[in-house]
Design an enzyme around this catalytic site. Structure first.
Site, PDB file in Angstrom:
ATOM      1  N   GLN A  15       0.829  -1.216   0.000  1.00 20.10           N
ATOM      2  CA  GLN A  15       0.000   0.000   0.000  1.00 20.10           C
ATOM      3  C   GLN A  15       0.865   1.269   0.000  1.00 20.10           C
ATOM      4  O   GLN A  15       0.654   2.171  -0.807  1.00 20.10           O
ATOM      5  CB  GLN A  15      -0.934   0.012   1.225  1.00 20.10           C
ATOM      6  CG  GLN A  15      -1.929   1.168   1.189  1.00 20.10           C
ATOM      7  CD  GLN A  15      -2.590   1.456   2.539  1.00 20.10           C
ATOM      8  OE1 GLN A  15      -2.141   0.975   3.571  1.00 20.10           O
ATOM      9  NE2 GLN A  15      -3.639   2.249   2.525  1.00 20.10           N
ATOM     10  N   TYR A 146       1.922  -8.517  15.843  1.00 20.61           N
ATOM     11  CA  TYR A 146       2.390  -7.398  15.010  1.00 20.61           C
ATOM     12  C   TYR A 146       2.981  -6.293  15.899  1.00 20.61           C
ATOM     13  O   TYR A 146       4.089  -5.804  15.659  1.00 20.61           O
ATOM     14  CB  TYR A 146       1.202  -6.875  14.196  1.00 20.61           C
ATOM     15  CG  TYR A 146       1.457  -5.633  13.382  1.00 20.61           C
ATOM     16  CD1 TYR A 146       2.377  -5.631  12.337  1.00 20.61           C
ATOM     17  CD2 TYR A 146       0.746  -4.454  13.635  1.00 20.61           C
ATOM     18  CE1 TYR A 146       2.590  -4.491  11.570  1.00 20.61           C
ATOM     19  CE2 TYR A 146       0.949  -3.316  12.871  1.00 20.61           C
ATOM     20  CZ  TYR A 146       1.872  -3.338  11.846  1.00 20.61           C
ATOM     21  OH  TYR A 146       2.078  -2.208  11.087  1.00 20.61           O
ATOM     22  N   LYS A 150       6.813  -4.873  16.235  1.00 21.34           N
ATOM     23  CA  LYS A 150       7.129  -3.457  16.003  1.00 21.34           C
ATOM     24  C   LYS A 150       7.903  -2.880  17.193  1.00 21.34           C
ATOM     25  O   LYS A 150       8.809  -2.067  17.004  1.00 21.34           O
ATOM     26  CB  LYS A 150       5.851  -2.656  15.725  1.00 21.34           C
ATOM     27  CG  LYS A 150       5.262  -2.930  14.343  1.00 21.34           C
ATOM     28  CD  LYS A 150       6.204  -2.434  13.256  1.00 21.34           C
ATOM     29  CE  LYS A 150       5.802  -2.822  11.864  1.00 21.34           C
ATOM     30  NZ  LYS A 150       6.796  -2.461  10.839  1.00 21.34           N
ATOM     31  N   ILE A 176      -3.420   3.902   7.383  1.00 23.28           N
ATOM     32  CA  ILE A 176      -3.183   4.751   6.200  1.00 23.28           C
ATOM     33  C   ILE A 176      -4.344   4.569   5.220  1.00 23.28           C
ATOM     34  O   ILE A 176      -4.683   3.445   4.847  1.00 23.28           O
ATOM     35  CB  ILE A 176      -1.829   4.395   5.529  1.00 23.28           C
ATOM     36  CG1 ILE A 176      -0.666   4.481   6.542  1.00 23.28           C
ATOM     37  CG2 ILE A 176      -1.575   5.298   4.320  1.00 23.28           C
ATOM     38  CD1 ILE A 176      -0.448   5.829   7.187  1.00 23.28           C
TER      39      ILE A 176
HETATM   40  C1  AKB Z   1      -2.730  -2.323  10.786  1.00 23.47           C
HETATM   41  O1  AKB Z   1      -3.928  -2.065  10.924  1.00 23.47           O
HETATM   42  O2  AKB Z   1      -2.226  -3.402  11.100  1.00 23.47           O
HETATM   43  C2  AKB Z   1      -1.827  -1.234  10.250  1.00 23.47           C
HETATM   44  C3  AKB Z   1      -1.180  -0.435  11.324  1.00 23.47           C
HETATM   45  C4  AKB Z   1      -1.987   0.451  12.170  1.00 23.47           C
HETATM   46  O3  AKB Z   1       0.006  -0.495  11.493  1.00 23.47           O
HETATM   47  N1  AKB Z   1      -2.558  -0.381   9.365  1.00 23.47           N
END
Ligand code: AKB
Length: 323
Positions: A15, A146, A150, A176
């Site tokens: 994206q 996730y 990060k 985004i």
């Molecule tokens: C997600 O929804 O996983 C991403 C983010 C907020 O990093 N768009």
């Protein structure tokens, strides 16, 4: 950044990568920006407008080969597994996000890369973080794989800055919103899907409830944040790969009402799924004063100007080639 830079973009078909790559090609010259992605079926505009290399960021050897072949000086590391896909395959998310980032940092050290951009996310925050005006420095404690990758990435980048003097920068992207390439597998994807469905069918079923509010940003602001931070003077930065950046925050209900100002027949219903829990663990609004102070961050789009532009662009695309 000088014009002699040779730039590598990982995740160039994603994206953000699919819009960042053409912007960088315009700015630095088409042949100087090497698009790379694990996929090869990428849009022809991307493949035909400059060099393309197939790259799995888990292959340190291939990464090194590409860096040496193209004499890379700057890297934008945009490939990642997002939150919703991450919950379906935590093992893969851990691998791609942490080992991929480590490979980029290590290759940058070995090849003396001048600067790297490694994005983070609002997903670094968790259920114990303050949800309103979430500060730059606060408890993190994410409960998604996730978010955990990060946080690990931010810490690793910080380690490379202090241990190896690596010049690495990054911001904690909110959701985004864009009209060119669909996001893949994020929790904030509803804020893009709602526009496509509004233009296609005038109705949308949302996978989070109407009161869900998350930080969001329109793509032009996302690209501006990325390039402005990359251009900032490193000596003025106190933070490195973990800048909070805010664009706008709205509930799904407010977004739907804004769309109805343009498409009065638009209707929405709600069927929250597993992504509701992820959304509920993230901030509602973000304090980005460190980014504003250290490199002059300021977004341009709000809910109303973003909605107007999204609908105009998607409508144009529908009339031209179908959505
Ligand atoms: C997600 O929804 O996983 C991403 C983010 C907020 O990093 N768009």
């Amino acid at each position: 950044m000088k014009n002699k830079e040779q730039i590598l973009v990982t995740g160039a078909a994603g994206q953000i990568g699919s819009e960042l790559t053409p912007l960088l090609r315009k700015k630095y010259g088409e042949s100087r920006v090497i698009a790379s992605d694990i996929k090869t079926d990428i849009p022809s505009e991307l493949k035909d407008s400059g060099p393309f290399e197939k790259l799995d960021v888990l292959s340190a050897g291939r990464l090194g080969e590409i860096i040496a072949k193209h004499k890379i000086t700057l890297i934008f590391h945009m490939s990642a597994i997002l939150s919703a896909t991450g919950e379906k395959n935590p093992q893969l998310a851990w691998k791609v996000n942490t080992e991929g980032t480590r490979n980029i940092l290590e290759a940058s050290r070995e090849h003396s890369i001048k600067k790297i951009f490694v994005p983070s996310s609002i997903a670094v925050f968790g259920p114990s973080s303050p949800r309103e005006s979430t500060p730059q420095e606060t408890i993190l404690g994410p409960n998604t794989i996730y978010g955990i990758t990060k946080v690990a990435g931010e810490l690793l980048c910080g380690y490379y800055v202090s241990r190896f003097k690596t010049d690495v920068r990054g911001c904690r992207y909110p959701g985004i919103i864009s009209h060119k390439t669909l996001p893949g597998g994020g929790t904030t994807d509803y804020a893009v899907a709602i526009f496509y469905e509004a233009v296609r069918k005038k109705k949308y079923t949302c996978f989070v409830n109407k009161e869900t509010m998350l930080p969001m940003m329109y793509m032009p602001d996302c690209l501006k944040a990325t390039c402005d931070l990359m251009d900032a003077d490193f000596d003025n930065l106190k933070h490195h790969a973990d800048f909070n950046v805010a664009g706008m925050s709205f509930t799904v209900h407010e977004l739907a009402r804004e769309i109805q100002r343009h498409i009065p027949e638009f209707t929405i219903d709600y069927k929250p799924d597993y992504r509701q829990k992820i959304a509920d663990s993230w901030p509602r609004t973000i304090d980005d004063s460190a980014a504003r102070k250290e490199w002059g961050w300021k977004p341009e789009y709000d809910l109303s100007s973003m909605t107007e532009d999204m609908l105009k662009e998607l409508q144009k695309r529908k009339e031209k080639s179908g959505l």
